[in-house]
Design a protein around this motif. Structure first.
Motif, PDB file in Angstrom:
ATOM      1  N   TRP A 130       0.823  -1.217   0.000  1.00 20.61           N
ATOM      2  CA  TRP A 130       0.000   0.000   0.000  1.00 20.61           C
ATOM      3  C   TRP A 130       0.854   1.263   0.000  1.00 20.61           C
ATOM      4  O   TRP A 130       0.351   2.365  -0.099  1.00 20.61           O
ATOM      5  N   LEU A 131       2.164   1.070   0.146  1.00 20.06           N
ATOM      6  CA  LEU A 131       3.057   2.218   0.295  1.00 20.06           C
ATOM      7  C   LEU A 131       3.930   2.372  -0.947  1.00 20.06           C
ATOM      8  O   LEU A 131       4.583   1.421  -1.382  1.00 20.06           O
ATOM      9  N   PHE A 132       3.906   3.579  -1.482  1.00 19.13           N
ATOM     10  CA  PHE A 132       4.699   3.881  -2.677  1.00 19.13           C
ATOM     11  C   PHE A 132       5.632   5.042  -2.346  1.00 19.13           C
ATOM     12  O   PHE A 132       5.331   5.848  -1.475  1.00 19.13           O
ATOM     13  N   ALA A 133       6.739   5.121  -3.042  1.00 16.78           N
ATOM     14  CA  ALA A 133       7.659   6.231  -2.795  1.00 16.78           C
ATOM     15  C   ALA A 133       8.266   6.704  -4.110  1.00 16.78           C
ATOM     16  O   ALA A 133       8.366   5.944  -5.072  1.00 16.78           O
ATOM     17  N   GLY A 134       8.667   7.973  -4.119  1.00 17.30           N
ATOM     18  CA  GLY A 134       9.277   8.516  -5.336  1.00 17.30           C
ATOM     19  C   GLY A 134       9.998   9.807  -5.046  1.00 17.30           C
ATOM     20  O   GLY A 134       9.982  10.306  -3.921  1.00 17.30           O
ATOM     21  N   GLY A 135      10.629  10.353  -6.052  1.00 18.32           N
ATOM     22  CA  GLY A 135      11.377  11.600  -5.894  1.00 18.32           C
ATOM     23  C   GLY A 135      12.765  11.323  -5.348  1.00 18.32           C
ATOM     24  O   GLY A 135      13.305  10.230  -5.490  1.00 18.32           O
ATOM     25  N   ASP A 136      13.316  12.334  -4.671  1.00 20.35           N
ATOM     26  CA  ASP A 136      14.704  12.242  -4.220  1.00 20.35           C
ATOM     27  C   ASP A 136      14.959  11.046  -3.309  1.00 20.35           C
ATOM     28  O   ASP A 136      16.067  10.496  -3.306  1.00 20.35           O
ATOM     29  N   ILE A 137      13.966  10.646  -2.530  1.00 20.05           N
ATOM     30  CA  ILE A 137      14.218   9.536  -1.598  1.00 20.05           C
ATOM     31  C   ILE A 137      14.333   8.195  -2.324  1.00 20.05           C
ATOM     32  O   ILE A 137      14.696   7.191  -1.720  1.00 20.05           O
ATOM     33  N   VAL A 138      14.060   8.197  -3.622  1.00 17.69           N
ATOM     34  CA  VAL A 138      14.186   6.957  -4.391  1.00 17.69           C
ATOM     35  C   VAL A 138      15.227   7.092  -5.501  1.00 17.69           C
ATOM     36  O   VAL A 138      16.053   6.217  -5.723  1.00 17.69           O
ATOM     37  N   GLN A 139      15.197   8.204  -6.162  1.00 24.78           N
ATOM     38  CA  GLN A 139      16.036   8.409  -7.352  1.00 24.78           C
ATOM     39  C   GLN A 139      16.452   9.869  -7.413  1.00 24.78           C
ATOM     40  O   GLN A 139      15.978  10.690  -6.654  1.00 24.78           O
TER      41      GLN A 139
ATOM     42  N   ASP B 220      -2.837   3.041  -8.942  1.00 27.25           N
ATOM     43  CA  ASP B 220      -4.084   2.692  -9.634  1.00 27.25           C
ATOM     44  C   ASP B 220      -4.134   1.183  -9.914  1.00 27.25           C
ATOM     45  O   ASP B 220      -5.138   0.520  -9.619  1.00 27.25           O
ATOM     46  N   ALA B 221      -3.024   0.663 -10.421  1.00 26.20           N
ATOM     47  CA  ALA B 221      -2.996  -0.772 -10.741  1.00 26.20           C
ATOM     48  C   ALA B 221      -3.142  -1.609  -9.481  1.00 26.20           C
ATOM     49  O   ALA B 221      -3.871  -2.616  -9.460  1.00 26.20           O
ATOM     50  N   TYR B 222      -2.476  -1.175  -8.397  1.00 25.97           N
ATOM     51  CA  TYR B 222      -2.542  -1.922  -7.132  1.00 25.97           C
ATOM     52  C   TYR B 222      -3.969  -1.935  -6.592  1.00 25.97           C
ATOM     53  O   TYR B 222      -4.511  -2.977  -6.220  1.00 25.97           O
ATOM     54  N   LEU B 223      -4.588  -0.747  -6.556  1.00 23.68           N
ATOM     55  CA  LEU B 223      -5.931  -0.673  -5.986  1.00 23.68           C
ATOM     56  C   LEU B 223      -6.952  -1.450  -6.829  1.00 23.68           C
ATOM     57  O   LEU B 223      -7.867  -2.068  -6.302  1.00 23.68           O
ATOM     58  N   ARG B 224      -6.752  -1.412  -8.125  1.00 24.17           N
ATOM     59  CA  ARG B 224      -7.649  -2.206  -8.976  1.00 24.17           C
ATOM     60  C   ARG B 224      -7.462  -3.687  -8.711  1.00 24.17           C
ATOM     61  O   ARG B 224      -8.419  -4.449  -8.710  1.00 24.17           O
ATOM     62  N   SER B 225      -6.210  -4.073  -8.470  1.00 21.13           N
ATOM     63  CA  SER B 225      -5.940  -5.506  -8.289  1.00 21.13           C
ATOM     64  C   SER B 225      -6.550  -6.012  -6.978  1.00 21.13           C
ATOM     65  O   SER B 225      -7.037  -7.132  -6.917  1.00 21.13           O
ATOM     66  N   ILE B 226      -6.544  -5.178  -5.915  1.00 17.86           N
ATOM     67  CA  ILE B 226      -7.098  -5.700  -4.646  1.00 17.86           C
ATOM     68  C   ILE B 226      -8.613  -5.598  -4.599  1.00 17.86           C
ATOM     69  O   ILE B 226      -9.252  -6.211  -3.762  1.00 17.86           O
ATOM     70  N   LYS B 227      -9.194  -4.828  -5.498  1.00 17.87           N
ATOM     71  CA  LYS B 227     -10.671  -4.726  -5.517  1.00 17.87           C
ATOM     72  C   LYS B 227     -11.313  -5.950  -6.115  1.00 17.87           C
ATOM     73  O   LYS B 227     -12.472  -6.220  -5.917  1.00 17.87           O
ATOM     74  N   LYS B 228     -10.562  -6.664  -6.895  1.00 24.31           N
ATOM     75  CA  LYS B 228     -11.139  -7.787  -7.640  1.00 24.31           C
ATOM     76  C   LYS B 228     -11.687  -8.865  -6.721  1.00 24.31           C
ATOM     77  O   LYS B 228     -11.119  -9.141  -5.690  1.00 24.31           O
TER      78      LYS B 228
END
Lengths: 369, 607
Positions: free
Chosen positions: B571-580, B599-607
């Motif tokens: 459920w946790l995503f990260a981006g920007g300077d702390i990743v790259q 979006d892809a993650y939330l769609r996948s758990i709704k199924k």
């Protein structure tokens, strides 16, 4: 006797290019003739509307194979007029050199090719060999023998190679010594006289009726109507030359005028070489940006020059985009090559038909365009 | 001409017996093959080492004879495509326009004009420098300055004169319509820039839109991959320009300034229309974004286009992160920041300011309240430089200094403490931001400036952009490049200067950062105040110990899976300077990618 339909061309030694004439003959007299163009019709004019301003350079020389440079010149002049570009001085002189060399090559060939329909192939071979020396020069200057793609909007594509002008002088000097031999072989020959003297007529009234220009007009009307004189382009106003004329309308007179023009062109080439600036740019860009994005301001312009067959012009319409909106070609051979054949070939003998094509100055792709 | 009739006429022919024949024997042709002229336009040759695979030849070709084909096994290099041109000689008209426009100068024509084969397929081939017959014949037609078909010079960007340093007014004037059109006409649309841009912006497309004069279309192209067009049009690191095909023989296209031209010259209604075109009702779920810097803003915007409700948590009083508190006003005016953030607000993103995750609200709580969480907290702390004297009160760090200056210009804070003589340690863009900001503050306060700079790297390899160096020096920064800080000299409790020594090498034999110095070549740079701009670092106060143990770190950055998704915490995503990165455009790219991942993650758990 029963009327027979005969095909002259598109495969025929006396035929100029892929062109065909359907003749309805009675005995060996042509009763009716129908020109059949279209064998070279690629839709040049339409194709131009789908190509970049620069890309058209690869297409337009094909509208007249023996004398391709006139296409490049009228196209460049038109684009320059629309874009309001001033061509560098040196480019004007190089262009004149190219155009006159092309005129010499095509006149020499026209002179020799009369050997085809008359059966005197020596003349043809001599002419081809002579023309090849000029093609060598073209190859050195432009990178190709036939389709030079050298005169571009804005100037010329590359500067003159070192020592090139001297080689031009050598070739035309040698040519000048050969012309009397051609005259002897062709124009003084009794067989040729028998075939073209007082034959293949182009009377002045036909000239006015059809709109024939060039040698056809000058040799039968006596009018010195040459665009290089009456509406000078490039730097033709700065060189001295005469416009040969005559006032008889047979094919022999036309051939004689052609030879006199040849001498004039040789004179122009010498003057161009003497007067051409040594230094200086040879082109300016048509517009800002790269050639994929050259645009030409909206407008319409007709540019015309004197080709070896007469007035040759392009009507160029631009709507301001990177491709032309419309280009219409005025081929110099259109009046005599299409209308003339239809109306005035009848009454001649079958074997005069190819002489007719030959001495009237017909270049079939510029009819098809 | 009268005809000649003489009984001697036939005899004349005999003279030709002693003349050289006009015709040539075939044997002579085979024995002495004729070489074409130096400019001959024969079959093509292409130097694969130089060829960029840009395909400009293919686009200009009037006969459509050139096709760009992928080449297997070609080494992948940045700025080069693994495609090479193949020629169909059934179509080619040998015009050499492809040679004249080749941006890499790799293409030319040979003197070869003969190719005979029963196999028609051999007339379609992909030339290398050995040409059609693989025997390295001499060059024929080459491009030269006269036959050039590219426009190699960039339309210069005007800067305010050097008096600009007396205020924080934006220094780059921006293109006029005329110049922008001319600059955009230089593009050859190869798309190498798109490959290199971290956000894969549709650069050739928006440049074409500028060239056509269609600003709305240009805006749409920008917002497809980057919702911070104002910011990136001004302070992007423009990696795209570094690989521009035009840069090989001339100057790269001013991609960044053209982007700026688009945002500055689009009317507000068209701007909003293009930027908000794909924003839809928030019906798919609710996502929290931690940190409102470039990655967070980008993630939030694209989540809105995917139909999510988004709350952005920001520690400071104003959203924007580095674009609000980092980039200096003279490069990135407040209006530009407001415009970009304004669009994101218009898109329906809610900003919760003055709320620090980990202090005011816990990550666990966010997890309970939202379907997914995106972390874009950036490098918010300055990296310390522990040289003797670093704890002195007149030693300041870049990040708080730049932040306070921006707040001062917003009338939200007092002017930062600035002495008459200062020195900046560092050689990156941030160091120049500090130096040039100092000059402006000194000009305001003292009506004169004195800023020195010391950096480990020598002039040629400074990590900053070349414009920063040139403009900074023009404004009066006195650089001591290739000298590393040794000690802050303090006398009677006051800083006297910064002692520096010559750098011998920056990295050790194993390639690690480990500078070595020549102590005999040292001197003291006069200053009473020292600014340290030697890098930034992240803060992970919001991650508890258990999380820290389960998340892999690499050099202070989080290791994530695809789309920034964290291992063990789907459920946790990260981006920007702390990743790259660290840089803004990478943050924008990460944010966009994570939005798609969420979006892809939330769609996948709704199924």
């Amino acid at each position: 006797m029963k009327e027979v339909k005969l095909f002259l061309g598109p495969q025929h030694p006396g035929m100029h290019g892929n062109y065909s004439v359907h003749m309805y003959v009675d005995g060996d007299i042509i009763n009716k003739s129908r020109p059949t163009p279209g064998f070279l019709h690629r839709g040049f004019e339409k194709l131009m509307e789908r190509r970049h301003w620069m890309g058209n350079l690869a297409l337009i020389p094909r509208i007249c194979v023996p004398e391709p440079d006139i296409n490049e010149m009228v196209y460049a002049m038109g684009v320059e007029a629309l874009a309001g570009i001033e061509v560098p001085e040196k480019a004007h002189w190089i262009r004149m050199l190219v155009l006159e060399m092309a005129r010499i090559a095509v006149h020499v060939m026209g002179l020799g090719f009369i050997g085809g329909p008359t059966g005197m192939y020596t003349a043809t071979y001599w002419a081809i060999a002579q023309r090849d020396l000029i093609l060598d020069l073209f190859e050195e200057l432009t990178g190709a023998r036939i389709y030079h793609m050298y005169i571009v909007p804005g100037g010329v594509r590359k500067d003159i190679p070192e020592g090139f002008l001297q080689r031009v002088i050598d070739v035309i000097d040698e040519l000048e010594t050969k012309i009397p031999e051609y005259e002897e072989l062709i124009l003084k020959h009794p067989v040729i006289h028998a075939r073209i003297k007082d034959n293949i007529m182009l009377p002045a009234e036909v000239v006015w009726e059809l709109g024939v220009t060039g040698i056809g007009m000058r040799s039968s009307t006596g009018k010195a109507n040459d665009l290089r004189k009456v509406k000078p382009y490039a730097r033709y106003d700065q060189v001295e030359f005469e416009v040969p004329t005559a006032d008889y309308s047979d094919a022999l007179t036309r051939m004689n005028v052609k030879v006199r023009e040849l001498y004039q062109s040789i004179g122009i080439v010498r003057q161009v070489i003497a007067k051409m600036p040594v230094e200086g740019a040879v082109n300016v860009p048509v517009a800002a940006g790269n050639a994929l994005r050259w645009t030409v301001p909206a407008g319409m312009v007709y540019s015309a020059i004197e080709s070896s067959r007469g007035e040759y012009g392009y009507l160029i319409v631009s709507d301001g985009r990177e491709m032309p909106y419309r280009i219409a070609v005025r081929g110099a051979s259109y009046p005599q090559g299409l209308l003339g054949i239809e109306k005035y070939l009848k009454g001649y003998r079958i074997d005069d038909a190819s002489l007719w094509m030959d001495t009237m100055g017909v270049c079939s792709p510029e009819i098809d365009r | 001409m009268n005809k000649e009739k003489s009984m001697f006429s036939p005899i004349k022919a005999w003279k030709y017996l002693v003349r050289r024949p006009v015709t040539v024997l075939m044997k002579d042709i085979f024995d002495n093959p004729r070489e074409a002229s130096d400019r001959y336009r024969g079959f093509h040759q292409n130097d694969w080492e130089k060829c960029l695979g840009c395909g400009t030849c293919s686009r200009i070709c009037p006969t459509n004879a050139i096709e760009m084909l992928p080449v297997e096994g070609l080494e992948k290099k940045e700025g080069y495509k693994s495609e090479r041109p193949a020629f169909d000689y059934g179509r080619c008209s040998f015009c050499a326009i492809c040679v004249d426009i080749c941006p890499s100068d790799s293409l030319n024509m040979s003197k070869e004009y003969l190719h005979l084969s029963k196999d028609a397929d051999t007339f379609y081939f992909m030339p290398d420098s050995t040409g059609i017959h693989k025997d390295s014949r001499a060059h024929g037609y080459l491009r030269d300055g006269d036959s050039e078909l590219l426009d190699l010079e960039r339309y210069a960007m005007e800067l305010e004169p050097v008096d600009r340093k007396k205020s924080f007014m934006e220094i780059v004037k921006g293109y006029s319509m005329e110049k922008a059109l001319a600059e955009s006409a230089r593009c050859v649309e190869c798309g190498i820039c798109t490959e290199t841009c971290p956000a894969h912006m549709n650069i050739p497309e928006y440049i074409r839109s500028v060239w056509k004069g269609d600003m709305k279309e240009a805006m749409s192209w920008l917002y497809k991959t980057n919702p911070l067009a104002n910011v990136c049009g001004r302070i992007c690191t423009h990696k795209c320009e570094g690989v521009c095909a035009l840069g090989h023989r001339g100057e790269a296209i001013a991609i960044r300034w053209l982007k700026r031209f688009i945002v500055d010259n689009t009317s507000e209604d068209l701007y909003d229309e293009a930027a908000l075109e794909f924003v839809i009702e928030p019906v798919n779920g609710k996502v929290a974004v931690v940190g409102s810097g470039p990655s967070g803003l980008s993630c939030a915007y694209y989540l809105r286009t995917l139909g999510y409700e988004v709350d952005v948590y920001e520690e400071k009083a104003l959203p924007g992160g580095v674009i609000r508190y980092g980039g200096p006003e003279y490069r990135l005016p407040e209006e530009s920041v407001l415009k970009d953030i304004g669009i994101i607000e218009k898109a329906g993103v809610k900003f919760i300011v003055n709320t620090k995750v980990g202090r005011d609200v816990s990550l666990d709580k966010l997890r309970d309240e939202y379907d997914a969480v995106f972390l874009g907290t950036g490098f918010s702390l300055s990296r310390e430089l522990k040289i003797p004297g670093y704890e002195h009160e007149d030693v300041a760090y870049a990040i708080p200094f730049l932040g306070q200056t921006r707040d001062y210009l917003r009338n939200l804070a007092k002017m930062p403490e600035v002495h008459e003589k200062t020195v900046v340690i560092g050689g990156g863009n941030v160091a120049f931001d500090v130096g040039r900001t100092l000059i402006r503050l000194q000009q305001t306060k003292y009506n004169k400036d004195f800023v020195s700079m010391a950096a480990l790297e020598h002039r040629g390899i400074l990590p900053c952009d070349i414009e920063e160096l040139e403009e900074g020096e023009e404004e009066g920064i006195k650089g001591h490049f290739g000298y590393g800080p040794a000690e802050i000299v303090i006398k009677d409790g006051k800083i006297q200067g910064l002692k520096v020594q010559k750098v011998i090498s920056i990295f050790d034999e194993e390639g690690r950062f480990n500078p070595s110095y020549d102590p005999t070549d040292s001197f003291v740079i006069e200053a009473t105040q020292v600014f340290i701009a030697t890098g930034q670092r992240p803060e992970y106060a919001y991650l508890d110990e258990e999380m820290l143990s389960k998340i892999t770190m690499e050099r202070g950055q989080l290791k994530t899976g695809a789309h920034g998704q964290l291992e063990n915490y789907p459920w946790l995503f990260a981006g920007g300077d702390i990743v790259q990165g660290p840089d803004i455009i990478t943050g924008v790219a990460n944010g966009h990618s994570s939005a798609e991942g969420i979006d892809a993650y939330l769609r996948s758990i709704k199924k």
